[in-house]
Design an enzyme around this catalytic site. Structure first.
Site, PDB file in Angstrom:
ATOM      1  CB  SER A 144     -42.293  34.972 -29.886  1.00 21.49           C
ATOM      2  OG  SER A 144     -43.487  34.416 -30.399  1.00 21.49           O
ATOM      3  CE  LYS A 194     -41.877  38.470 -27.042  1.00 17.44           C
ATOM      4  NZ  LYS A 194     -41.056  38.373 -25.806  1.00 17.44           N
ATOM      5  CE1 TYR A 247     -45.402  39.275 -27.947  1.00 17.34           C
ATOM      6  CE2 TYR A 247     -45.702  37.905 -29.894  1.00 17.34           C
ATOM      7  CZ  TYR A 247     -45.295  38.046 -28.586  1.00 17.34           C
ATOM      8  OH  TYR A 247     -44.788  36.972 -27.897  1.00 17.34           O
TER       9      TYR A 247
END
Length: 260
Positions: A150, A167, A163
């Site tokens: 990401s 990533k 998060y």
């Protein structure tokens, strides 16, 4: 037909970016096994989304299968590979795409939410990559692994503290695996999507002001669509990218450079 005659496993393949990867791969000639998890929390009845993808792939004349499970379980990764080999004879490519992104503030973030996010996003990517790589090594003809990282691997977000590290980890995993698996002819790359309109961020983008603000920060002037990412994954999985490994491809409409 960049993937003609090849077989592909796609994790998180029933919705969003994963669905686009699966369908675009089929358009380019691949047989596809999608890994998915129960989608009832997204408004689907059990297995409906997966069945929709399978039907779409089959209309393209390709074989399509699905296996429900939890990518955080290493036994599920092994089962995916076994099912693909039994059905297609081999595994030529993996799109490690499964992920979750529940927005949450940092100071009151529950420990279990962190554990679940790491388990699915990072540990799941590790287990499925390892299982597929072992099969590719046995086959002796190389292969391609593409992981969905990401733009969040490169920039921070106050509501994504659990998060963004996962990533970044996926991006780093592909770099290290490119070195570890290069001697076997296995290429490992990542795609780094920016703001892509999917179920994952539907609530976040439902605010008109938030969406407009985001679009203004994207040089191409629009949110990305799942197919924008799917096409790039197909390229990296194909022989067109035969000398590309350890790379990270931003698929963000120029958002990252505009944030600098």
């Amino acid at each position: 037909m960049l993937l003609k005659g090849k077989s592909l496993i796609v994790t998180g393949g029933s919705r969003g970016i994963g669905r686009a990867i699966a369908v675009q791969a089929a358009r380019h000639g691949a047989d596809v096994l999608i890994a998915y998890r129960h989608e009832s929390d997204a408004g689907y009845q059990r297995g409906d989304a997966a069945r929709e993808v399978l039907a779409e792939i089959r209309t393209l004349g390709r074989r399509a299968l699905a296996l429900e499970g939890n990518v955080a379980d290493p036994d599920y990764a092994s089962a995916l590979v076994e099912y693909a080999v039994q059905s297609f004879g081999r595994v030529d490519a993996l799109a490690s795409n499964a992920g979750v992104c529940p927005f949450h503030s940092f100071l009151d973030l529950p420990p279990q939410l962190l554990r679940d996010t790491v388990d699915i996003n990072l540990n799941g990517a590790f287990f499925v990559t390892q299982a597929v790589a072992r099969q590719m090594q046995r086959q002796g003809q190389g292969g391609a692994i593409v992981a969905t990282s990401s733009i969040s691997a490169l920039v921070g977000d106050a509501m994504q503290t659990h998060y963004t590290p996962t990533k970044a980890g996926v991006h780093s995993l592909m770099q290290s695996c490119a070195i570890a698996l290069g001697p076997y002819g296995i290429r490992c790359n990542s795609v780094l999507p920016g703001a892509i309109a999917t179920d994952l961020n539907r609530q976040h983008l439902s605010d008109a002001d938030q969406r407009s603000h985001l679009e203004k920060r994207i040089p191409l002037g629009r949110l990305g669509q799942p197919d924008d990412v799917g096409d790039c994954v197909v390229f990296l999985a194909s022989d067109m990218a035969r000398y590309v490994t350890g790379a990270a491809l931003l698929v963000d409409g120029g958002m990252f450079v505009n944030l600098q």
